[in-house]
Scaffold this active site. Structure first.
Site, PDB file in Angstrom:
ATOM      1  N   CYS A 140       0.869  -1.187   0.000  1.00 60.35           N
ATOM      2  CA  CYS A 140       0.000   0.000   0.000  1.00 60.35           C
ATOM      3  C   CYS A 140       0.905   1.235   0.000  1.00 60.35           C
ATOM      4  O   CYS A 140       2.070   1.141  -0.403  1.00 60.35           O
ATOM      5  CB  CYS A 140      -0.980  -0.024   1.171  1.00 60.35           C
ATOM      6  SG  CYS A 140      -0.241   0.002   2.805  1.00 60.35           S
ATOM      7  N   ASP A 160      -8.141   3.764   1.159  1.00 59.96           N
ATOM      8  CA  ASP A 160      -7.213   4.094   2.236  1.00 59.96           C
ATOM      9  C   ASP A 160      -8.037   4.540   3.452  1.00 59.96           C
ATOM     10  O   ASP A 160      -8.747   5.554   3.380  1.00 59.96           O
ATOM     11  CB  ASP A 160      -6.304   5.237   1.756  1.00 59.96           C
ATOM     12  CG  ASP A 160      -5.240   5.573   2.766  1.00 59.96           C
ATOM     13  OD1 ASP A 160      -5.348   5.130   3.926  1.00 59.96           O
ATOM     14  OD2 ASP A 160      -4.307   6.291   2.392  1.00 59.96           O
ATOM     15  N   ARG A 197      -3.394  -0.698   5.404  1.00 60.40           N
ATOM     16  CA  ARG A 197      -3.961  -1.784   4.613  1.00 60.40           C
ATOM     17  C   ARG A 197      -3.037  -2.987   4.459  1.00 60.40           C
ATOM     18  O   ARG A 197      -3.438  -4.135   4.709  1.00 60.40           O
ATOM     19  CB  ARG A 197      -4.363  -1.262   3.219  1.00 60.40           C
ATOM     20  CG  ARG A 197      -5.508  -0.275   3.254  1.00 60.40           C
ATOM     21  CD  ARG A 197      -5.642   0.490   1.945  1.00 60.40           C
ATOM     22  NE  ARG A 197      -4.531   1.409   1.741  1.00 60.40           N
ATOM     23  CZ  ARG A 197      -4.344   2.149   0.663  1.00 60.40           C
ATOM     24  NH1 ARG A 197      -5.198   2.058  -0.340  1.00 60.40           N
ATOM     25  NH2 ARG A 197      -3.320   2.978   0.580  1.00 60.40           N
TER      26      ARG A 197
HETATM   27  P1  4NP Z   1      -1.846   2.777   4.086  1.00 53.13           P
HETATM   28  O1  4NP Z   1      -2.477   4.138   4.656  1.00 53.13           O
HETATM   29  O2  4NP Z   1      -1.289   3.119   2.720  1.00 53.13           O
HETATM   30  O3  4NP Z   1      -3.021   1.868   4.013  1.00 53.13           O
HETATM   31  O4  4NP Z   1      -0.792   2.354   5.089  1.00 53.13           O
HETATM   32  C1  4NP Z   1      -1.705   5.317   4.775  1.00 53.13           C
HETATM   33  C2  4NP Z   1      -1.119   5.598   5.979  1.00 53.13           C
HETATM   34  C3  4NP Z   1      -0.352   6.752   6.115  1.00 53.13           C
HETATM   35  C4  4NP Z   1      -0.177   7.587   5.034  1.00 53.13           C
HETATM   36  C5  4NP Z   1      -0.762   7.303   3.830  1.00 53.13           C
HETATM   37  C6  4NP Z   1      -1.520   6.142   3.706  1.00 53.13           C
HETATM   38  N1  4NP Z   1       0.572   8.775   5.173  1.00 53.13           N
HETATM   39  O5  4NP Z   1       0.662   9.555   4.212  1.00 53.13           O
HETATM   40  O6  4NP Z   1       1.143   9.018   6.242  1.00 53.13           O
END
Ligand code: 4NP
Length: 146
Positions: free
Chosen positions: A3, A116, A9
């Site tokens: 991800c 997300d 995720r």
């Molecule tokens: P993930 O969600 O891609 O599902 O881990 C996110 C968590 C943090 C960030 C972006 C997506 N961030 O920009 O910090």
């Protein structure tokens, strides 16, 4: 399992698939971004996994790297943006062929995103868990047939 942050995720996807397979398989996750290297999964991911009997608190964030194309047969990405970012790092057609949108396992050719949940409520994490639980059921069957 890939991800953006590797805290919401993909740690769930890794934990859920690992719970369905034995130790003969190498399962890991990574983020295309570098914001959360070394970090624990998001508390809400840890909590929803725990609710279903899966411990993901031993995972730490890492960034996807080109070496992952050599280390893994299949690379499941959570959304279309992750897909583009991983494919950008591919060296050849063989690398590209490993990259799959995870929800296409359940909804072939639909190219749906696992949304997300970072800015969402606990319900968002619950929804993500359910989507990944369904997708990893299909992946498990495919892996065991392979
Ligand atoms: P993930 O969600 O891609 O599902 O881990 C996110 C968590 C943090 C960030 C972006 C997506 N961030 O920009 O910090």
């Amino acid at each position: 399992m890939v991800c953006l942050g590797n805290i919401c995720r993909s740690p769930l996807a890794e934990g859920i698939l690992r719970a369905k397979l034995n130790d003969d398989f190498t399962i890991d996750s990574a983020g295309t971004g570098n914001y959360h290297i070394g970090d624990l999964p998001d508390k809400r991911s840890i909590q929803v996994a725990d609710k279903y009997g899966i411990d993901i608190s031993n995972q730490r964030g890492r960034q996807f790297s080109v070496a992952d194309f050599d280390d893994f047969d299949w690379i499941y990405v959570m959304d279309n943006s992750n897909f583009k970012n991983v494919v950008k790092l591919a060296r050849n057609e063989n690398d590209i062929a490993k990259v799959k949108l995870i929800l296409n396992e359940v909804y072939p050719n639909q190219n749906y995103d696992v949304p997300d949940p970072y800015h969402d409520s606990a319900q968002g994490f619950e929804n993500v868990f359910k989507m990944l639980d369904e997708a990893t059921d299909v992946i498990k069957e495919k892996i065991l047939k392979n």
